[in-house]
Design a protein around this motif. Structure first.
Motif, mmCIF file in Angstrom:
data_model
loop_
_atom_site.group_PDB
_atom_site.id
_atom_site.type_symbol
_atom_site.label_atom_id
_atom_site.label_comp_id
_atom_site.label_asym_id
_atom_site.label_seq_id
_atom_site.Cartn_x
_atom_site.Cartn_y
_atom_site.Cartn_z
ATOM 1 N N UNK A 178 37.764 35.912 31.230
ATOM 2 C CA UNK A 178 37.161 37.156 30.728
ATOM 3 C C UNK A 178 36.465 37.146 29.308
ATOM 4 N N UNK A 179 37.464 36.740 28.318
ATOM 5 C CA UNK A 179 36.739 36.791 26.910
ATOM 6 C C UNK A 179 35.586 35.998 26.716
ATOM 7 N N UNK A 180 35.156 35.001 27.582
ATOM 8 C CA UNK A 180 34.081 34.280 27.450
ATOM 9 C C UNK A 180 33.128 34.494 28.187
ATOM 10 N N UNK A 181 33.080 35.528 29.085
ATOM 11 C CA UNK A 181 32.068 35.870 29.924
ATOM 12 C C UNK A 181 30.875 36.499 28.856
ATOM 13 N N UNK A 182 29.398 36.145 29.530
ATOM 14 C CA UNK A 182 28.098 36.595 28.802
ATOM 15 C C UNK A 182 27.799 37.965 29.289
ATOM 16 N N UNK A 183 27.730 38.904 28.319
ATOM 17 C CA UNK A 183 27.327 40.248 28.574
ATOM 18 C C UNK A 183 26.136 40.129 29.668
ATOM 19 N N UNK A 184 26.184 41.066 30.650
ATOM 20 C CA UNK A 184 25.291 41.140 31.578
ATOM 21 C C UNK A 184 25.317 40.122 32.736
ATOM 22 N N UNK A 185 26.436 39.393 32.487
ATOM 23 C CA UNK A 185 26.661 38.444 33.754
ATOM 24 C C UNK A 185 27.101 38.902 34.854
ATOM 25 N N UNK A 186 27.168 38.292 36.112
ATOM 26 C CA UNK A 186 27.599 38.681 37.221
ATOM 27 C C UNK A 186 28.664 37.704 37.784
ATOM 28 N N UNK A 187 29.745 38.196 38.131
ATOM 29 C CA UNK A 187 31.076 37.254 38.587
ATOM 30 C C UNK A 187 31.062 37.568 40.193
ATOM 31 N N UNK A 188 31.166 36.484 40.892
ATOM 32 C CA UNK A 188 31.528 36.704 42.360
ATOM 33 C C UNK A 188 32.766 35.822 42.723
ATOM 34 N N UNK A 189 33.400 36.264 43.619
ATOM 35 C CA UNK A 189 34.377 35.387 44.182
ATOM 36 C C UNK A 189 34.167 35.182 45.687
ATOM 37 N N UNK A 190 34.850 34.107 46.315
ATOM 38 C CA UNK A 190 34.408 34.039 47.633
ATOM 39 C C UNK A 190 35.756 33.955 48.403
ATOM 40 N N UNK A 191 36.713 34.555 48.046
ATOM 41 C CA UNK A 191 38.070 34.469 48.444
ATOM 42 C C UNK A 191 37.992 35.162 49.910
ATOM 43 N N UNK A 192 38.880 34.620 50.693
ATOM 44 C CA UNK A 192 39.086 35.193 52.162
ATOM 45 C C UNK A 192 39.817 36.442 52.244
ATOM 46 N N UNK A 193 40.405 36.979 51.407
ATOM 47 C CA UNK A 193 40.917 38.187 51.224
ATOM 48 C C UNK A 193 40.298 39.093 50.148
ATOM 49 N N UNK A 194 40.085 40.335 50.432
ATOM 50 C CA UNK A 194 39.302 41.022 49.533
ATOM 51 C C UNK A 194 40.094 41.939 48.736
ATOM 52 N N UNK A 195 41.088 42.792 49.403
ATOM 53 C CA UNK A 195 41.782 43.764 48.546
ATOM 54 C C UNK A 195 42.562 43.425 47.388
ATOM 55 N N UNK A 196 43.162 42.398 47.798
ATOM 56 C CA UNK A 196 44.214 41.679 46.632
ATOM 57 C C UNK A 196 43.257 41.167 45.497
ATOM 58 N N UNK A 197 42.296 40.301 45.769
ATOM 59 C CA UNK A 197 41.303 40.043 44.806
ATOM 60 C C UNK A 197 40.823 41.059 43.895
ATOM 61 N N UNK A 198 40.314 42.029 44.479
ATOM 62 C CA UNK A 198 39.627 43.259 43.726
ATOM 63 C C UNK A 198 40.676 43.822 43.111
#
Ligand code: NAD
Length: 288
Positions: A86-106
């Protein structure tokens, strides 16, 4: 095709991330791709086979400067990974995950995403029973679905761009609500994997049928039906621990049906068995 994200970071270099890299390369979808995986052996393999333009030794270094960050690790470690980067992410960047379960990941990733960074949860409905950096291939996502699960406050442009990215990787996209996603996946993927694992366990447990006989004679049903029981144990442990409710609901329904068929077999109710198989065959034949 043209570049959709200039700089991409792939975290976790297994089946999904490596397939994404080869598909990006095929379509010229990224200017530069940096990769990171936790294990040194995986990073060495990635360097040897040319997986990613550059492989680095920390997740923090991988995401620095990235316009798109892809979290392609087992579901159970997504939250801790998001916290670390988190502290190293560029402002304006997009993060996606590809996890098979969504509520827990969110629930576990969402709170770590800083203001000004967009989080768009995704789940490509594509896979094989193989895992690791050498298992990926460029056509994995072709003509498959990618389910996109944005939250209410998600930036619309970021979501549109993520959907365009998955289309360029070869997939159709559909937006879905997280709870519904988890139930759909329990039916079409999670419980079938559990049953396949169980069937192999049952065969192994039988004393009057040897493992050699199972291997030797499993030409038809057993071989087709249990292919997915060769899937990665860490990934699947995490899926069941994090999609508990939906898995238990579908498993309950499955057990009911199984008991009904068991009873029909015990009582010799051929009519019921025939009607059931006729109905399910018609449904199965509709799936290409
Ligand atoms: P995989 O086992 O092939 O690869 C996972 C990779 O993550 C490995 O390289 C491992 O070294 C790395 N890793 C594990 N913990 C890490 C950490 N803390 N930090 C960095 N790297 C770490 O798995 P995969 O099949 O590519 O699955 C990745 C994700 O995609 C999972 O969340 C899975 O639920 C999801 N998914 C899998 C499939 C499938 O069929 N395999 C389909 C759709 C989605």
């Amino acid at each position: 095709m043209s570049v959709i994200y200039e700089r991409v970071a792939l975290i976790g270099l297994g089946l999904i991330a490596s397939s994404m890299f080869w598909a990006m390369k095929r379509g010229g979808l990224a200017g530069h791709v940096t990769g990171y995986a936790r294990s040194e052996a995986t990073r060495d393999t990635a360097r040897r086979i040319g997986l990613c333009d550059r492989v680095v030794d920390s997740a923090e270094a991988a995401v620095k400067d990235a316009d798109l960050v892809v979290l392609a690790v087992p579901v159970g470690v997504m939250g801790a990974l998001a916290e670390a980067i988190a502290p190293h992410l560029k402002p304006g960047a997009t993060v996606i995950d590809v996890g098979s379960v969504k509520q827990t990941v969110i629930d576990e990733v969402g709170p770590h995403i800083p203001e000004g960074v967009h989080f768009v949860p995704c789940h490509p409905m594509a896979g094989t029973e193989h895992s690791g950096p050498e298992s990926g291939f460029e056509s994995l996502f072709d003509n498959r679905w990618c389910l996109v699960v944005p939250s209410e406050g998600s930036d619309e442009d970021a979501v549109l761009r993520v959907r365009a990215y998955w289309r360029a990787l070869g997939s159709n996209t559909e937006v879905m609500e997280p709870g519904h996603h988890d139930l759909v996946c329990a039916v079409v993927s999670h419980v079938p994997h559990l049953i396949a694992y169980t069937m192999v366990g049952v065969a192994d447990d039988l004393r009057r049928v040897s493992d050699q006989e199972v291997i030797k004679f499993s030409a038809a049903g057993f071989r087709d039906f249990t292919r997915i029981a060769a899937s990665d144990p860490t990934m699947w442990r995490d899926v069941f621990l994090t999609n508990k409710e939906a898995t238990l609901e579908i498993l309950g329904r499955f057990t009911e049906e199984l008991f009904a068929l068991q009873r029909a077999i015990r009582t010799g109710d051929g009519e019921q068995l025939h009607a059931y198989f006729t109905h399910t065959r018609a449904i199965r034949r509709g799936i290409l």
